[in-house]
Enzyme design. Structure first.
Site, mmCIF file in Angstrom:
data_model
loop_
_atom_site.group_PDB
_atom_site.id
_atom_site.type_symbol
_atom_site.label_atom_id
_atom_site.label_comp_id
_atom_site.label_asym_id
_atom_site.label_seq_id
_atom_site.Cartn_x
_atom_site.Cartn_y
_atom_site.Cartn_z
ATOM 1 N N CYS A 92 0.795 -1.076 0.065
ATOM 2 C CA CYS A 92 -0.004 0.080 -0.045
ATOM 3 C C CYS A 92 0.976 1.267 0.086
ATOM 4 O O CYS A 92 1.943 1.428 0.835
ATOM 5 C CB CYS A 92 -0.795 -0.156 1.343
ATOM 6 S SG CYS A 92 -1.784 1.484 1.379
ATOM 7 N N LEU A 93 0.368 2.180 -0.850
ATOM 8 C CA LEU A 93 1.368 3.476 -0.861
ATOM 9 C C LEU A 93 1.450 4.059 0.469
ATOM 10 O O LEU A 93 2.180 4.687 0.866
ATOM 11 C CB LEU A 93 0.847 4.427 -1.860
ATOM 12 C CG LEU A 93 0.796 3.723 -3.349
ATOM 13 C CD1 LEU A 93 0.216 4.872 -4.115
ATOM 14 C CD2 LEU A 93 2.403 3.705 -3.676
ATOM 15 N N HIS A 134 -9.148 -3.778 -1.624
ATOM 16 C CA HIS A 134 -8.319 -3.100 -0.565
ATOM 17 C C HIS A 134 -8.561 -1.615 -0.914
ATOM 18 O O HIS A 134 -8.599 -0.786 0.098
ATOM 19 C CB HIS A 134 -6.692 -3.148 -1.338
ATOM 20 C CG HIS A 134 -5.738 -2.655 -0.909
ATOM 21 N ND1 HIS A 134 -4.698 -3.189 -0.358
ATOM 22 C CD2 HIS A 134 -5.318 -1.270 -0.776
ATOM 23 C CE1 HIS A 134 -3.860 -2.206 0.328
ATOM 24 N NE2 HIS A 134 -4.196 -1.061 -0.233
ATOM 25 N N GLU A 135 -8.918 -1.139 -1.910
ATOM 26 C CA GLU A 135 -9.178 0.496 -1.998
ATOM 27 C C GLU A 135 -10.697 0.765 -1.433
ATOM 28 O O GLU A 135 -10.574 1.678 -0.838
ATOM 29 C CB GLU A 135 -9.241 0.759 -3.567
ATOM 30 C CG GLU A 135 -7.879 0.582 -4.354
ATOM 31 C CD GLU A 135 -6.808 1.082 -3.756
ATOM 32 O OE1 GLU A 135 -6.582 2.084 -2.901
ATOM 33 O OE2 GLU A 135 -5.559 0.606 -3.813
HETATM 34 NI NI NI Z 1 -3.719 0.878 -0.085
#
Ligand code: NI
Length: 168
Positions: A92-93, A134-135
């Site tokens: 994840c960023l 995830h988003e």
């Molecule tokens: Ni993420």
């Protein structure tokens, strides 16, 4: 266009629940463009508005190798999910440098709107299925590390806080 600042775990703003988009205007489309630019610059395969401190239900994804297949999801909802589940190593960023296995439904059907307010639905599998779930979690204020044990979560938290202090 602009590259936006990405919030980092454990920033409490990542746990805010995003509100549905009600107006499909130029402001929304500018947000989508900025989010896409931010995702490509990172680089990443997906970004939720929550991660750039905008608490509206907007997601951009590009799982292509060529990075020219932008997918925009406004107000996305998982309407059905397969019983079959799959473990995938996620990153994840907002949680840089951390990759951990998470189990999720292997296939999902998602309904959403594009940035012009056109509804669509999509059957997602493989990386797209992982990414969209995830988003959507981000929009609900959930970061993927919350699927891990509390011990792992606290280790990740201290590791990221430490690297932030070192960078400051
Ligand atoms: Ni993420």
């Amino acid at each position: 266009m602009a590259v936006l600042k990405i919030l980092r775990y454990p920033d409490p703003r990542l746990h805010q629940v995003a509100a549905p988009v009600e107006v499909f205007d130029d402001r929304l489309r500018a947000l989508v463009r900025d989010m896409a630019e931010t995702m490509y610059a990172a680089p990443g395969v997906g970004l939720a508005a929550t991660q750039v401190d905008v608490h509206q239900r907007v997601v951009v994804i590009d799982v292509s190798d060529t990075k020219d297949r932008l997918q925009v999801f406004v107000n996305p909802r998982v309407v059905s999910a397969s019983d079959a589940r799959k473990v995938y190593e996620e990153g994840c960023l907002s949680v840089p440098g951390i990759y951990e296995e998470v189990e999720r439904p292997e296939q999902v059907r998602v309904e959403a709107f594009d940035e012009h307010g056109e509804p669509f639905s999509i059957d997602a599998d493989e990386l797209l299925a992982v990414c969209i779930q995830h988003e959507i979690d981000h929009l609900d204020g959930k970061v993927f590390v919350q699927y891990l044990s509390r011990l792992k979560q606290s280790r990740i938290r201290s590791r990221l806080l430490k690297s932030e202090r070192e960078a400051a």
